[in-house]
Design a protein around this motif. Structure first.
Motif, PDB file in Angstrom:
ATOM      1  N   GLY A 124     -17.508  17.115 -23.583  1.00 47.44           N
ATOM      2  CA  GLY A 124     -18.401  18.241 -23.786  1.00 47.44           C
ATOM      3  C   GLY A 124     -18.368  19.262 -22.665  1.00 47.44           C
ATOM      4  N   LEU A 125     -18.191  18.808 -21.425  1.00 47.28           N
ATOM      5  CA  LEU A 125     -18.059  19.713 -20.281  1.00 47.28           C
ATOM      6  C   LEU A 125     -16.612  20.138 -20.069  1.00 47.28           C
ATOM      7  CD1 LEU A 125     -20.374  17.939 -17.657  1.00 47.28           C
ATOM      8  CD2 LEU A 125     -20.918  19.964 -19.002  1.00 47.28           C
ATOM      9  N   GLY A 126     -15.720  19.154 -20.088  1.00 45.10           N
ATOM     10  CA  GLY A 126     -14.332  19.424 -19.727  1.00 45.10           C
ATOM     11  C   GLY A 126     -13.638  20.410 -20.644  1.00 45.10           C
ATOM     12  N   HIS A 127     -13.899  20.354 -21.949  1.00 47.90           N
ATOM     13  CA  HIS A 127     -13.188  21.257 -22.856  1.00 47.90           C
ATOM     14  C   HIS A 127     -13.608  22.704 -22.637  1.00 47.90           C
ATOM     15  CE1 HIS A 127     -16.670  21.612 -25.563  1.00 47.90           C
ATOM     16  NE2 HIS A 127     -15.968  22.420 -26.340  1.00 47.90           N
ATOM     17  N   LEU A 128     -14.824  22.908 -22.112  1.00 48.42           N
ATOM     18  CA  LEU A 128     -15.251  24.267 -21.757  1.00 48.42           C
ATOM     19  C   LEU A 128     -14.681  24.686 -20.407  1.00 48.42           C
ATOM     20  CD1 LEU A 128     -18.952  24.120 -22.982  1.00 48.42           C
ATOM     21  CD2 LEU A 128     -17.207  25.725 -23.780  1.00 48.42           C
ATOM     22  N   ALA A 129     -14.635  23.759 -19.446  1.00 47.05           N
ATOM     23  CA  ALA A 129     -14.062  24.074 -18.134  1.00 47.05           C
ATOM     24  C   ALA A 129     -12.619  24.518 -18.266  1.00 47.05           C
ATOM     25  CB  ALA A 129     -14.168  22.856 -17.219  1.00 47.05           C
ATOM     26  N   ILE A 130     -11.849  23.850 -19.121  1.00 51.95           N
ATOM     27  CA  ILE A 130     -10.446  24.226 -19.325  1.00 51.95           C
ATOM     28  C   ILE A 130     -10.345  25.648 -19.861  1.00 51.95           C
ATOM     29  CG2 ILE A 130      -8.393  23.737 -20.721  1.00 51.95           C
ATOM     30  CD1 ILE A 130      -9.159  20.765 -20.542  1.00 51.95           C
TER      31      ILE A 130
END
Length: 342
Positions: A177-183
């Protein structure tokens, strides 16, 4: 309206059932928001289960809220009736503290979370202090904007806070949930992005979000080739790792930054950190100004979370979907109360 309809758990871990409450008079510095959509975040789950020991019941969760301003207190500023706004983790700050005066409202002591000691967005309406009701750009998807007010700002804030450069090489641990936005943020920022994932089948999806390279987060042997490589490694996961080996992948003056909460204390070798002038840090959600800049950046680059939408009346099914680890990658609840305002 004298009462607000909502979905509440009466005790820790109880099923959510219909709940009605009287919010009382609107405070002078508050706004009332008619909820259109509300994200379902793992923090909602943690407070629902009282994992942090701060929960109050009945519990009305929901802190990734998108809706329309329907009432304004006499001291509320910068908003008007009908404005599309979003509301995240914080609902009120003391605006007289040095932190707030300096623009760091998110770091101000005594901040009131939207879902601790207050009723949140699993409801037809919600209230907050005007400074935390952030207007949405016209080009931003209303349906998918809610998770930006928690997951999105959590990973965008360190990009601003630490002056990440377009030339930086950045590793993101965790494609959730966080990582796919950070990328997505880091790719559009101009960085070279490496995704660390424990799930090989997520590799192609990580690339679709903007990752240029993939590394296994479970195989330290793969990390050796990246020794002294990354200017920033952002960990978005709530798991323990060999942080000493992770730190060795940092370039001189590189930074290991935590936005996911590891279960155990993070042990780092002082010599490895000192010898290359490396840094270790963490950050919470961002201030209102940073949130506005994030929303503008999302609208400009068409950045949005990957979401699954449930009607709010199916909140128990949605929570079970989250609890079972099946969310890909953020859950959004759509207000379906019968007397939902137009």
């Amino acid at each position: 309206m004298t009462t607000i309809q909502a979905w509440a758990a009466l005790n820790a871990g109880d099923a959510f059932t219909p709940f009605e409450y009287d919010p009382g008079p609107l405070d002078a510095d508050e706004v009332e928001i008619a909820v259109d959509y509300c994200g379902l975040c793992h923090s909602d789950y943690s407070v629902w289960k009282n994992e942090w020991g701060v929960s109050r019941f009945p519990f009305v969760g929901g802190h990734e809220i998108v809706g329309r301003v329907v009432a304004l207190g006499e001291s509320a500023k910068g908003l008007k009736i009908g404005d599309r706004v979003g509301l995240g983790w914080f609902a009120r700050s003391d605006l007289t503290t040095l932190e707030s005066i300096g623009g760091d409202h998110n770091l101000s002591p005594g901040n009131q979370p939207t879902i601790v000691g207050r009723y949140g967005g699993f409801a037809e309406r919600v209230r907050c202090q005007w400074v935390w009701a952030t207007p949405l750009p016209d080009d931003l998807s209303v349906e998918s904007a809610g998770p930006l007010f928690c997951g999105g700002i959590t990973v965008f804030n360190p990009i601003i806070e630490f002056g990440v450069k377009p030339t930086d090489r950045v590793g993101v641990i965790g494609i959730g949930g966080l990582g796919h936005l950070a990328i997505q943020f880091l790719n559009k920022w101009g960085c070279e992005v490496t995704a660390f994932t424990s799930t090989p089948e997520k590799a192609e999806e990580a690339k679709s979000f903007g990752a240029h390279k993939i590394l296994s987060s479970r195989d330290p042997d793969e990390w050796a080739a990246s020794s002294r490589y990354f200017d920033l490694i952002m960990s978005t996961v709530a798991v323990d790792m060999d942080w000493a080996l992770v730190s060795m992948m940092l370039a001189p003056r590189g930074r290991l930054h935590m936005v996911g909460i590891s279960p155990s204390p993070v042990a780092l070798p002082a010599f490895v950190m000192i010898s290359e002038q490396r840094a270790f840090s963490g950050s919470p959600l961002g201030a209102p100004d940073t949130t506005r800049r994030m929303l503008e950046f999302c609208a400009r680059h068409d950045i949005k979370p990957k979401i699954e939408v449930f009607p709010m009346s199916k909140i128990n099914e949605a929570m079970k979907h989250l609890e079972d680890g099946n969310a890909r990658y953020r859950i959004v609840l759509e207000n379906d109360f019968e007397d939902r305002p137009n």
